[in-house]
Design an enzyme around this catalytic site. Sequence first.
Site, mmCIF file in Angstrom:
data_model
loop_
_atom_site.group_PDB
_atom_site.id
_atom_site.type_symbol
_atom_site.label_atom_id
_atom_site.label_comp_id
_atom_site.label_asym_id
_atom_site.label_seq_id
_atom_site.Cartn_x
_atom_site.Cartn_y
_atom_site.Cartn_z
ATOM 1 N N GLN A 1 0.612 -1.314 -0.058
ATOM 2 C CA GLN A 1 0.058 0.167 0.060
ATOM 3 C C GLN A 1 0.800 1.145 -0.085
ATOM 4 O OE1 GLN A 1 -0.104 -2.431 2.556
ATOM 5 N NE2 GLN A 1 -2.139 -3.114 2.484
ATOM 6 N N LEU B 1 -2.883 -1.871 9.088
ATOM 7 C CA LEU B 1 -2.272 -0.858 8.527
ATOM 8 C C LEU B 1 -3.328 0.415 7.714
ATOM 9 C CD1 LEU B 1 0.374 -2.862 6.345
ATOM 10 C CD2 LEU B 1 0.917 -1.565 8.420
ATOM 11 N N ASN C 1 -1.936 5.341 8.263
ATOM 12 C CA ASN C 1 -2.392 4.830 7.314
ATOM 13 C C ASN C 1 -1.876 4.380 5.768
ATOM 14 O OD1 ASN C 1 -4.621 3.917 5.346
ATOM 15 N ND2 ASN C 1 -5.401 5.757 5.256
ATOM 16 N N CYS C 2 -1.605 3.206 5.457
ATOM 17 C CA CYS C 2 -0.721 3.025 4.407
ATOM 18 C C CYS C 2 -1.965 2.196 3.396
ATOM 19 C CB CYS C 2 0.282 1.753 4.777
ATOM 20 S SG CYS C 2 1.136 2.182 6.155
ATOM 21 N N VAL C 3 -3.236 2.556 3.213
ATOM 22 C CA VAL C 3 -4.025 2.062 2.106
ATOM 23 C C VAL C 3 -3.938 2.724 0.889
ATOM 24 C CG1 VAL C 3 -6.175 1.528 3.570
ATOM 25 C CG2 VAL C 3 -5.910 3.777 3.006
#
Lengths: 347, 432
Positions: free
Chosen positions: B116, B215, B247-249
């Site tokens: 991501q 994450l 946030n790693c989306v």
Amino acid sequence: MSYKVVHYINQFFANIGGEEMAHVAPELRDGFVGPGMALNTAWKGEAEIVKTIVCGDSYFAEHEADAKKQVLDWVKAEKPDMFIAGPAFNAGRYGYACATIANAVQEELGIPVLTGMYEENPGADLKNKVLIVATANSAAGMRKAAPAMAKLALKLMKGEKIGASAEEGYMPNGIRRNFFEKEVGAKRAVDMLVAKLSDKPYTTEYPMPSFDRVAPNKAIKDLSKATIALCTSGGIVPKGNPDHIESSSASHYGEYNIAGVDDLTAETYETAHGGYDPVYANADADRVLPVDILREMEKEGKIGKLHDFFYTTVGNGTSVANAKGFAAEYAQKLLKAGVHAVIMTST
Amino acid sequence: MKLELGYIQIKDIQFSKECKVENGTLYVDPDAVKAYLYEDDDVKAWVKDFSFDIAKPGESVRITPVKDVIEPRVKVEGPGGVFPGVISKVETVGSGKTHVLRGMAVVTAGKIVGFQEGIIDMSGPGADYTPFSKLLNLVVVAEPAEGYQDHKHEYEHAVRIAGLRAATYIGELGREVTPDETAEFETYGIKEGMEKMPNLPRVAYVHMLQSQGLLHDTYVYGVDAKRSLTTILLPTETMDGAIISGNCVSACDKNTTYHHLNNPVVANLFAAHGKTLNYVCNIITNENVYLADKQRSSDWTAKLCRLLDLDGALVSQEGFGNPDTDLIMNCKKIELQGVKTVIITDEYAGQDGKSQSLADADPLADAVVTGGNANEVIVLPKMDKVIGTLDYVDVIAGGHAGSLRPDGTIEAELQVITGATNEMGFNRLSAR
């Protein structure tokens, strides 16, 4: 060499007459007639109306098949680069004729088409099939409509990518296109809220669709005789993702045989999903696709059988249309294989 | 409850033997920053090394994979410090004076954990879609320590802290600098505000925080948002870093810490405050994955809107798919309290734009602003220089097998670009 255009108009815009002359049959004339002049002017020689077809509105409504055939024959013979009908403004039968004939030309002859009319014109029902420029509700709007139609038509003739409906002036046609607004989203949102709070008109940027909700099937009475299939949008695939299912916005689904597989291990399965942390799913894919538990239930006789194939895709950012398409296809395979129920896991 | 922001315009960044801000130029000694980062035990444990680079607008440079983008700030007057509960002590922020190093950002990059991570192009067509192409970026590239594979979450935490520490260190250099420009932001107590603006509609900002976990996390004063109930924040608290991104989306619609610090909804509500509306407060609410959490959080959001006697609420989303249900629940329940809403979202209408855009819908959501269709495909030209690595381009959200072509160009969905379809309404991109 300029592009060749055939233009369709009704008896009123050809100066034949009003309602009393609406019965006139189709007629082919050379060059432009009436409103065609405004289009020609806007094209400045890059495109030109070579023929104009005039048809009475009542004639089209009452003899639709004949009128269509005649118009299609003339257009086919001319081999134009573009077919334009109208604009029809708020004239109902004229609008219907414009949209219908434009759609026929597009579908049967594969020639780009464009028409124009008022948003409430019944002809606008075809806006998802035919590009329709939104116009005012009376012919007084010609001064604005003609240049907008001419500009969009030229883009279509040149095969250029067309912009979003809000930019180009056509009615939203169900195809979402990106473009850059003048203001940032937050400013537009505050302005929209202020308008909504003061009961002033505003236009939503995304009209909500009617939502497709599926009622669940009846419960299975005897699970011990049922064949159960596992399906997932959690992206579980054999290690290495052999069919390259995308981590987001999946273009396809996978079908994998699990006959004889009792447990999904870190060595044999993984997730292709890019919308969640893959650490735990990769360590033990049963967490997303519970093959181990279903095998136990199968052995204990709680369920009849775990189906030999599982179907999998990635839900992350995958369009509803794609997801619906995948399911419609593999649901048939499941039915054919005699599967009684499906456990669909998400993430 | 007044905060003054003093903007120090940064016009250039140069590596140097000393660290200072002088005449609009930031001089950075990478070794000094690195030493400061390693003062943190978690950073020491999980990050093997840091390298530093500078990316400027217009350069043929691609930064990827990007984790976070952070604007350096320093609190010069009033209680607390920046990033309370994480870097500074937990004291309530949002009043006094804060200096902002405007025109630049600290960008953390390098291998992170999953798929991501995003792309920032400093020039070319991709640059039009990310706001960070317009900034001078000090890029901190992290390299994981041996054995991180079994401790990926600890590593993610370490890189997050490293980014915030780097931004804090740089921000501190602006403490004694006289700002080029100042601006004041003030909201009032409930009764006080009504008395000052008796004829203006009362509006709050319902700020949805990504909290799906694994994450997808956001922290408020150091509290993990998924473990928090819906609550109220002063808008100015966000300007001091009360909310940070973990946030790693997918890159296009994650809110980086930069977005939280420069929240455009907050900015535009302040611009209208006292003119066309009375900006009451921010309501922060999470986007958890369990249905019970969704129901509870949206119930509380609607309850607070009613309790505050609001006339209107502006709702922003983060992420897509699962949080679409939170968005629609919030919108519907707030509307049913008689409070009018506008929602900001983005779309996943398919590469052809023909699909339904959201995973949920309701007729009460009749005022929607969109940040564009994230599925739209873009071709990014080859860049002369890559900061980070191109190793993950095919597998990041929005990429596909073959996204990175042999000639160095990239064909992918807009999803891959950091901040492209931001749902706080940061950009001009939209769709119809």
